[in-house]
Design a protein around this motif. Structure first.
Motif, PDB file in Angstrom:
ATOM      1  N   GLU A 311       0.817  -1.217   0.000  1.00 46.94           N
ATOM      2  CA  GLU A 311       0.000   0.000   0.000  1.00 46.94           C
ATOM      3  C   GLU A 311       0.856   1.275   0.000  1.00 46.94           C
ATOM      4  OE1 GLU A 311      -3.262   0.302  -0.390  1.00 46.94           O
ATOM      5  OE2 GLU A 311      -3.351  -1.878  -0.627  1.00 46.94           O
ATOM      6  N   ARG A 315       1.821   4.407  -2.976  1.00 47.16           N
ATOM      7  CA  ARG A 315       1.721   5.843  -2.700  1.00 47.16           C
ATOM      8  C   ARG A 315       3.069   6.556  -2.822  1.00 47.16           C
ATOM      9  NH1 ARG A 315      -2.148   3.025  -0.371  1.00 47.16           N
ATOM     10  NH2 ARG A 315      -4.115   4.001   0.238  1.00 47.16           N
ATOM     11  N   GLN A 344      -1.928  13.198  13.478  1.00 42.68           N
ATOM     12  CA  GLN A 344      -3.009  12.248  13.167  1.00 42.68           C
ATOM     13  C   GLN A 344      -3.081  11.132  14.216  1.00 42.68           C
ATOM     14  OE1 GLN A 344      -5.172  12.738  10.742  1.00 42.68           O
ATOM     15  NE2 GLN A 344      -4.099  14.578  10.069  1.00 42.68           N
ATOM     16  N   ASP A 369      -5.775  -5.203  10.691  1.00 44.21           N
ATOM     17  CA  ASP A 369      -6.890  -4.266  10.909  1.00 44.21           C
ATOM     18  C   ASP A 369      -6.372  -2.865  11.229  1.00 44.21           C
ATOM     19  OD1 ASP A 369      -8.843  -6.037  10.431  1.00 44.21           O
ATOM     20  OD2 ASP A 369      -9.455  -6.318  12.547  1.00 44.21           O
ATOM     21  N   GLN A 370      -5.431  -2.812  12.150  1.00 42.49           N
ATOM     22  CA  GLN A 370      -4.862  -1.525  12.549  1.00 42.49           C
ATOM     23  C   GLN A 370      -4.123  -0.883  11.373  1.00 42.49           C
ATOM     24  OE1 GLN A 370      -2.520  -3.050  15.809  1.00 42.49           O
ATOM     25  NE2 GLN A 370      -4.020  -2.428  17.360  1.00 42.49           N
ATOM     26  N   HIS A 372      -4.797  -0.938   8.233  1.00 45.03           N
ATOM     27  CA  HIS A 372      -5.728  -0.250   7.327  1.00 45.03           C
ATOM     28  C   HIS A 372      -5.952   1.189   7.798  1.00 45.03           C
ATOM     29  CE1 HIS A 372      -6.802  -4.216   5.608  1.00 45.03           C
ATOM     30  NE2 HIS A 372      -7.137  -3.488   4.552  1.00 45.03           N
ATOM     31  N   GLU A 373      -6.199   1.348   9.086  1.00 44.05           N
ATOM     32  CA  GLU A 373      -6.450   2.681   9.630  1.00 44.05           C
ATOM     33  C   GLU A 373      -5.182   3.550   9.560  1.00 44.05           C
ATOM     34  OE1 GLU A 373      -8.998   4.392  10.313  1.00 44.05           O
ATOM     35  OE2 GLU A 373      -8.077   6.061  11.411  1.00 44.05           O
ATOM     36  N   VAL A 375      -2.859   3.401   7.330  1.00 46.99           N
ATOM     37  CA  VAL A 375      -2.686   3.854   5.941  1.00 46.99           C
ATOM     38  C   VAL A 375      -3.647   5.008   5.643  1.00 46.99           C
ATOM     39  CG1 VAL A 375      -2.955   3.188   3.509  1.00 46.99           C
ATOM     40  CG2 VAL A 375      -1.731   1.687   5.085  1.00 46.99           C
ATOM     41  N   ARG A 376      -4.891   4.929   6.161  1.00 43.29           N
ATOM     42  CA  ARG A 376      -5.827   6.046   5.969  1.00 43.29           C
ATOM     43  C   ARG A 376      -5.250   7.349   6.532  1.00 43.29           C
ATOM     44  NH1 ARG A 376     -10.051   2.235   6.154  1.00 43.29           N
ATOM     45  NH2 ARG A 376     -10.017   2.018   8.413  1.00 43.29           N
ATOM     46  N   ARG A 377      -4.641   7.254   7.694  1.00 42.25           N
ATOM     47  CA  ARG A 377      -4.079   8.467   8.319  1.00 42.25           C
ATOM     48  C   ARG A 377      -2.837   8.946   7.554  1.00 42.25           C
ATOM     49  NH1 ARG A 377      -5.037   7.735  14.873  1.00 42.25           N
ATOM     50  NH2 ARG A 377      -7.063   6.718  14.720  1.00 42.25           N
ATOM     51  N   ASP A 379      -2.521   8.706   4.396  1.00 36.36           N
ATOM     52  CA  ASP A 379      -3.083   9.391   3.223  1.00 36.36           C
ATOM     53  C   ASP A 379      -3.375  10.859   3.531  1.00 36.36           C
ATOM     54  OD1 ASP A 379      -2.921   7.477   1.281  1.00 36.36           O
ATOM     55  OD2 ASP A 379      -4.878   6.575   1.729  1.00 36.36           O
ATOM     56  N   LYS A 380      -3.901  11.111   4.725  1.00 42.73           N
ATOM     57  CA  LYS A 380      -4.187  12.498   5.097  1.00 42.73           C
ATOM     58  C   LYS A 380      -2.894  13.314   5.116  1.00 42.73           C
ATOM     59  CE  LYS A 380      -8.237  11.688   7.997  1.00 42.73           C
ATOM     60  NZ  LYS A 380      -8.664  11.565   9.381  1.00 42.73           N
TER      61      LYS A 380
END
Ligand SMILES: *Cc1c(COP(=O)(O)O)cnc(C)c1O
Length: 386
Positions: A311, A315, A344, A369-370, A372-373, A375-377, A379-380
């Motif tokens: 992932e 990016r 974040q 699981d953690q 995934h979150e 990676v979302r942060r 991205d920000k």
């Protein structure tokens, strides 16, 4: 009172002509002059001050999940006995050493349980190093060890392999001289992930019988490979391990070392048999009783490592994976990246000030699981940096 007055007048008498000089203070040993106080960089205070945030503490390679439920059960049971906290711990952690003997295929006599593996490293330095002794250390590595070397007045001799991500044992062997008292190898190395195999280590051990080798296996449970059986055939090897990483009880400070009987005899001269706390002993026993729980956790981390590599790679953030529970991420502005990620609630470690690590930050690998979150942060943050 009488006694105190005598002491005072005596010491004044001794100082005599120094009356005008500045006030006298106790002096620490000379070796400490060149050292600055250790300033721990941990995110804990910030995390405690932000109770509403769901934090990802990925800066110290601790487990990101609680330890086995059996650990809590065992501690609660222990605390339900009235007389347990007021007694000293089990001297020498004999029960745990026996259990670790079974786990490592060694005799309990080959195992010393310590107050975290840092305590084991310090004990080795205290027992084997004095002023002027040379300690060969491949760099970059776990820097806390270096303090124990310097505290003995011994000298850190850095070794740089040709390739940052390769052990380069051939050149390492050439760097070992008759003056080399100790060699400190971390396998897998923190932060590069470099490992030392049994065969190459055997060669080093037999070629340098007068040099003591420490192999720090703090991340053994993630790697799954060990040199510990060499303890049976070589008198110049100490393997250190910890319950702080995979086992998830860093707060209880539990570690151990494995070594042959001749080194053990020396270490036991200074070892304090009550330095390991009772709750830690109980918790570590409970950890060992639940291998399924930890196998699942290690598998989860292993999958998350690949997930992050893929992932973050997509990016434009190249990831160097390691056999341990951390990865290195190549970023353009390491300091800024860490800072923005912190806003974040994701705490990672800037490693760009270490030799040859200019491009890298280090991140502990959480569960899938953690991740995934996380990676979302990330991205920000990438949005903010663009
Ligand atoms: C985390 C770490 C340690 C510290 O372990 P403790 O048992 O918590 O003292 C030791 N060595 C290395 C390489 C580490 O990364």
């Amino acid at each position: 009172m009488q006694h105190r007055m005598e002491e005072t007048s005596q010491s004044q008498g001794e100082r005599g002509s120094m009356m005008e000089s500045t006030r006298e203070i106790p002096r620490s040993v000379d070796f400490l002059k060149s050292l600055a106080p250790y300033k721990p960089v941990s995110s804990l205070t910030r995390i405690w001050n932000n109770p509403s945030e769901v934090p990802f503490k990925l800066d110290w390679n601790e487990s990101t999940v609680p330890p086995s439920p059996r650990v809590y059960e065992a501690i609660v049971q222990f605390l339900s006995h009235t007389n347990h906290l007021n007694w000293y711990p089990e001297l020498g952690s004999v029960s745990l050493a026996t259990a670790l003997g079974e786990k490592t295929n060694l005799d309990a006599d080959n195992i010393l349980v310590t107050n975290g593996s840092d305590d084991a490293l310090e004990l080795i330095c205290k027992s084997y190093l004095g002023p002027g002794d040379q300690v060969l250390v491949p760099m970059p590595t776990y820097t806390h060890f270096l303090v124990y070397v310097q505290a003995r007045g011994a000298e850190v001799v850095p070794f740089f392999s040709q390739d940052l991500f390769d052990a380069d044992v051939e050149h390492l062997q050439k760097a070992i001289t008759r003056e080399t008292k100790l060699v400190y190898l971390v396998s897998p190395n923190n932060p590069t992930g470099v490992t030392y195999g049994k065969d190459e280590l055997s060669l080093l051990l037999s070629a340098n019988p007068g040099t003591l080798f420490i192999v720090d296996e703090a991340y053994f449970e993630f790697h799954g490979k060990t040199v510990v059986e060499l303890v049976k055939s070589y008198d110049n090897l100490v393997v250190t391990r910890t319950f702080s990483k995979a086992y998830g009880i860093a707060g209880l400070r539990m570690g151990y070392l494995c070594t042959g009987l001749s080194v053990m005899m020396e270490l036991k001269k200074l070892f304090n048999p009550k330095s390991v706390n009772r709750v830690g002993q109980i918790a570590a026993m409970a950890c060992l009783s639940d291998p399924e729980y930890y196998d699942r956790y290690v598998e989860d981390v292993t999958r998350a490592k690949e997930f992050l590599k893929k992932e973050l790679g997509l990016r434009g953030l190249p990831v160097v994976t390691t056999p341990a529970n951390y990865v290195l991420i190549e970023v353009k502005e390491p300091v800024r990246f860490c800072h923005l990620l912190e806003e974040q609630g994701v705490y990672i470690r800037d490693r760009s000030t270490l030799p040859r690590m200019e491009k890298y930050v280090r991140m502990s690998v959480p569960t899938v699981d953690q991740a995934h979150e996380v990676v979302r942060r990330i991205d920000k943050v990438l949005g903010q940096m663009a």
